[in-house]
Design an enzyme around this catalytic site. Sequence first.
Site, PDB file in Angstrom:
ATOM      1  N   ASN A 210       0.844  -1.197   0.000  1.00 11.37           N
ATOM      2  CA  ASN A 210       0.000   0.000   0.000  1.00 11.37           C
ATOM      3  C   ASN A 210       0.880   1.248   0.000  1.00 11.37           C
ATOM      4  OD1 ASN A 210       0.580   0.781   2.835  1.00 11.37           O
ATOM      5  ND2 ASN A 210      -0.414  -1.183   3.238  1.00 11.37           N
ATOM      6  N   LYS A 337     -13.364  -0.225  16.380  1.00 13.43           N
ATOM      7  CA  LYS A 337     -12.053  -0.867  16.214  1.00 13.43           C
ATOM      8  C   LYS A 337     -11.309  -0.934  17.557  1.00 13.43           C
ATOM      9  CE  LYS A 337     -10.630  -0.249  11.761  1.00 13.43           C
ATOM     10  NZ  LYS A 337     -10.046   0.506  10.657  1.00 13.43           N
TER      11      LYS A 337
HETATM   12  N1  CTP Z   1      -3.327  -3.526  12.344  1.00 10.50           N
HETATM   13  C1  CTP Z   1      -2.470  -4.528  12.755  1.00 10.50           C
HETATM   14  N2  CTP Z   1      -2.434  -5.700  12.076  1.00 10.50           N
HETATM   15  C2  CTP Z   1      -3.212  -5.885  10.989  1.00 10.50           C
HETATM   16  C3  CTP Z   1      -4.081  -4.867  10.577  1.00 10.50           C
HETATM   17  C4  CTP Z   1      -4.104  -3.693  11.267  1.00 10.50           C
HETATM   18  O1  CTP Z   1      -1.749  -4.350  13.739  1.00 10.50           O
HETATM   19  N3  CTP Z   1      -3.159  -7.028  10.339  1.00 10.50           N
HETATM   20  C5  CTP Z   1      -3.390  -2.300  13.143  1.00 10.50           C
HETATM   21  C6  CTP Z   1      -2.944  -1.047  12.431  1.00 10.50           C
HETATM   22  O2  CTP Z   1      -1.547  -0.833  12.613  1.00 10.50           O
HETATM   23  C7  CTP Z   1      -3.791   0.015  13.103  1.00 10.50           C
HETATM   24  C8  CTP Z   1      -5.071  -0.716  13.441  1.00 10.50           C
HETATM   25  O3  CTP Z   1      -4.745  -2.091  13.447  1.00 10.50           O
HETATM   26  O4  CTP Z   1      -3.223   0.433  14.307  1.00 10.50           O
HETATM   27  C9  CTP Z   1      -6.203  -0.472  12.512  1.00 10.50           C
HETATM   28  O5  CTP Z   1      -5.806  -0.663  11.182  1.00 10.50           O
HETATM   29  P1  CTP Z   1      -6.830  -0.481  10.003  1.00 10.50           P
HETATM   30  O6  CTP Z   1      -6.198  -0.816   8.708  1.00 10.50           O
HETATM   31  O7  CTP Z   1      -7.511   0.870  10.128  1.00 10.50           O
HETATM   32  O8  CTP Z   1      -7.941  -1.527  10.436  1.00 10.50           O
HETATM   33  P2  CTP Z   1      -8.208  -2.993  10.009  1.00 10.50           P
HETATM   34  O9  CTP Z   1      -8.141  -3.865  11.194  1.00 10.50           O
HETATM   35  O10 CTP Z   1      -7.366  -3.378   8.864  1.00 10.50           O
HETATM   36  O11 CTP Z   1      -9.734  -2.905   9.604  1.00 10.50           O
HETATM   37  P3  CTP Z   1     -10.407  -2.406   8.234  1.00 10.50           P
HETATM   38  O12 CTP Z   1      -9.356  -2.543   7.176  1.00 10.50           O
HETATM   39  O13 CTP Z   1     -11.547  -3.323   8.080  1.00 10.50           O
HETATM   40  O14 CTP Z   1     -10.828  -0.996   8.476  1.00 10.50           O
END
Ligand code: CTP
Length: 405
Positions: A210, A337
Amino acid sequence: MAHLFNRNVLLGVSGGIAAYKSAEVVRQLQELGADVRVIMTRGAREFITPLTLQALSGKPVHTELLDEDAEQGMGHIELARWADLLLLAPATADLMARLAAGRADDLLTTVALATPAPILLAPAMNQQMWRDPATITNAETLVQRGIKLVGPAEGQQACGDVGPGRMEQPEVICAAAAGLFQSGKLAGKRVVITAGPTREALDPVRYISNHSSGKMGYALAEAAVAAGARTTLVSGPVNLDVPEHVHCLKVESASDMLDACLPLLPDCDIFIACAAVADYRPAEVQPDKIKKGAEEINLRLVRNPDIVSAVAASEYRPFTVGFAAETRDLLTYARDKMRRKGLDMIVANDVSRQGIGFNSEDNEVTILSHHAEQALPRASKTTLAGQIIDAVASAAVRDTDAGLS
Ligand code: CTP
């Protein structure tokens, strides 16, 4: 308690019998958290070997001004700039005289002139030499110029005399050194921050990733260091320099990131998940480059581990902070979240807006905890990082206090 975490202390040792105590000074400075480098004058090397101080400091000892090899490693100007503090212990009557005269006739006096850092001086000499009007005048001159003195102490001297002139004890000198700095809100706390994107391999040459630049996470690491924290960055591939005093573990995939984070938890007080972790990875990584052929191919993806959830569920659970990157219903999704992942705090940012968030210089966020909401207006990531670290530090300390009561 005063400390020297994230501080560079340049210790200048001159030639007096107290030079043997400089080994203890190095050790105690390190115990207070400092990075220590040592300069020895020619006289100092008559009393203690550079090897001793090199072994203790873990860095080559600097001795000569006009040494080509040393200048190539870390030259005198670089050393002078590196120091957050120049500590002169022991400082002989001769060193004080040369400093008072503004001389630059060896490496130590040259660095003393060239450094913008504060200077702390621990005099050490025979009591009569300390009482001599020349030394008194030199000491006054140095103090007037802003140099701080610690000691000398009174008592039995190596030469048999009794009186003022003995170098202060290493613990008194090191406490005086630490007392020159303000200790930040995270003094001595251990902070782990994830940053940047992850890369999920498809084959040996391709990956899914990304646009995360890592800027926010790196700015947070810098702010944590400024607040006195011992800081580790677990970073996906980014194009940024690791900030000073930050220990950085470089990783590629989400699984690598998890593997790097978990062993850090027993020694972690605060965990900040700022990385844009890929939620999915290819179910299979092809051992050879995928060749062009079919008009259409299907990629099967499987869920990656959720790193911040794993941290929050760990037996060593630190104060855990996440980020929520959302394109709509920002605060509702962010709160959800925070609850789902078991976090103490979440930093919500709207990634649908132009000019903030992913890959840009600025950001605008709202910090949510279970009992508070704080909106931070648009600012550079560096400014915001300072404000976020401040909020995290206040909440983490509050939580620890609550846990104790
Ligand atoms: N995060 C993590 N491990 C993952 C995915 C996310 O530690 N596999 C952490 C990110 O570093 C951030 C938080 O979770 O602190 C939220 O990440 P985000 O991408 O906003 O959320 P997702 O859990 O991926 O949910 P979604 O994509 O459905 O919004």
